[in-house]
Design an enzyme around this catalytic site. Sequence first.
Site, PDB file in Angstrom:
ATOM      1  N   CYS A 429       0.862  -1.187   0.000  1.00 37.44           N
ATOM      2  CA  CYS A 429       0.000   0.000   0.000  1.00 37.44           C
ATOM      3  C   CYS A 429       0.889   1.225   0.000  1.00 37.44           C
ATOM      4  O   CYS A 429       2.113   1.137  -0.056  1.00 37.44           O
ATOM      5  CB  CYS A 429      -0.986   0.000   1.162  1.00 37.44           C
ATOM      6  N   HIS A 624      -5.251   6.678   7.592  1.00 36.00           N
ATOM      7  CA  HIS A 624      -3.899   6.906   8.086  1.00 36.00           C
ATOM      8  C   HIS A 624      -3.166   7.813   7.106  1.00 36.00           C
ATOM      9  O   HIS A 624      -3.648   8.073   6.004  1.00 36.00           O
ATOM     10  CB  HIS A 624      -3.145   5.591   8.274  1.00 36.00           C
TER      11      HIS A 624
END
Length: 705
Positions: A429, A624
């Site tokens: 990611c 995040h």
Amino acid sequence: MSATTTAPAPGSVRVAVQKFGTFLSGMIMPNIPALIAWGIVTMFFIPAGFTPNSAISTIVGPMIHYLLPIVIAYTGGHMVYGARGGIVAAIGVMGAIAGSDYLIAQENARLLEVWVAAGNDPAKFSELGQVHMFIGAMIMAPISAYSMRWLDRLWEDKIKAGLEMLVNMFSAGIWGFVLLLIGFYPIAWIVNGVMSGLSTGVNWLVSHNLLPLTSIIIEPAKVFFLNNAINHGVLTPLGTQQAADTGSSILFLLEANPGPGVGLLLAFTFFGIGAARASAPGAAFIQFIGGIHEVYFPYALMKPTLILALIGGGMTGVTTNMLLGGALRAPAAPGSILAVAAQIAPGKYVPVFLSVILSAAVTFIIASIILRASRSRDLAAEAAGADSFGAAISATEANKGKGSDALSGLRAGTVTAPAGAVKSIVFACDAGMGSSAMGASVLRKKIQAAGFSDVKVVNKAISSLDDSYQIVVSHKDLMDRAAQKTPSAVHVAVDNFMASPRYDEVVEMVKEANSDPKASEPAPVAAPAAPARAIVTEPAAEAVAPAAAATVTPVAAEPEASDGVLKLSSIVLSGTAGDQASAIDEAGRLLVAAGAVEEGYITSMHDRENSVSTYMGNFLAIPHGTNEAKGLIQSSAISVVRYPGGIDWNGNPVKFVIGIAGANDEHLELLSKIAEVFLDADSVATLEKATTAQEIADTFGKVNG
């Protein structure tokens, strides 16, 4: 030739135009049904309609002048700041509509004086028509919503308890009044000038028979996903203005004509090679009947000279409609022949259908000549291992900025399994600390449950990848970035991190590769000319997938757990946010309050969400920061905010928002436990019923071991 492609630079002009066009499309496309309804009313009930009705026809004017701009503004405002952004945007565009009407009235009065002073009959004076505020709506929506969000953040956390509703109502009302004035004066004046200039330009092209030249811009723009800015920013507003005045507009056909695309695909059906030829007939059906034009873009990109065929077909279609009077009553969306047929103005069926047929024929002829001329070279390249079609699909996905089911369906002939026994899988990611950690945890358990405990499953940031991994799993919007780092790997794209059906496909892939007697043999040293690369994409997942994992046994959290990664003070049982952006702020502020991150980390959380969604599935989102924001993290921490009523997260219901800041790897153990919890329906139910922060901490388990 590699099957990957370099994505456009984040700050490039092309990317900026794509984002701008995508935003415009996001405002217009959901409201196409309203335009269709308006088109049906005009088709039947205006004086030139099939069944004229003077009473019902009175709906036509207010609908196009007030309803459509207001719903477009509301949609755009809602995209930015939820219902609150939508309301103030609607108020602002109402000011622009009234301001435009006032300016037109003033100009008509001035022109009438000039007309009469010249000795003309006042009864024969022709007034200027209304300007419909489509462009005004697309300007006011982001201005209104972004400014409202900025103002709300100024006094956020400064309002005394019990006064929140009062402040929220009056602040939006007062700011809406200010936006009303902004719309009435500068915006109305600007939009009237822009529309006048654009109309003059189009009329000049028509009067000089130069309208077909627009295909030189429109056809290449479509292939590179730059057409939304042209279509929704210029053609739709101008076409709607023309349709309101004359009942139809040729401008609706400049971009929507499906003829050039189907002509190109038919040329590949007869004269293409390999996977491109095999997939072309199915793509032709999807494009022509389904209206999904993007499926023909890879065919043009694999041989860019084919764009000339598209331009030739586009110019033929425009010329046919210009000479014979072909036009539509309203936009045809999606660009299917069925949608085009439904919007053809009365008496214009023959010109429109002829324009589609001729544009397809011209594109077919030119493309066939190009394909036949290069056939020998293409066959030689394919024999050498080149995957130009796979590379073109990747280029198309990079141009679009994300994958799609339609594009991934073209890859059927390009998928290959990993060579040799699978020993390493990486879940990649952007930052490598949130979604990838949870995804890796879920996939790791599935791999181990299948009996392959020796297969290593790790998570990494894309920037840290190398080409040593055999299988790379990533979010579908990050697939091409990951593929650039690992061109020889099999790439699996997922959307739902918690319960993706693609995980089972990875397990089957491992079973097949590791059960092969030859799997343990060393792979040949020589690499093929084009590294094998498979992309497996995921269809749109259900909002909540049923859990099918082993029951999780909660581990009681000891009192000192509140001093670790998850503090009890960072758990909120009933969040106050009403939308996705506010929920990210709420989770981020808890991380700031815990002393784990600097204030700027919250901005990076929004940046991460804008690039790739952090929706995990099963009511969970884990926002995040980006990889670049790791310098803003002081220590690892997690915040948990529960929303009992749920909030919308890009169309998915979310009840738990878990904010993450990972300094090192201290948070990964808890993320693994969280993943296990949300895979189990009973544990999720326990979290939903929890009445204290300690109960939630207990369910997640001990975090400071």
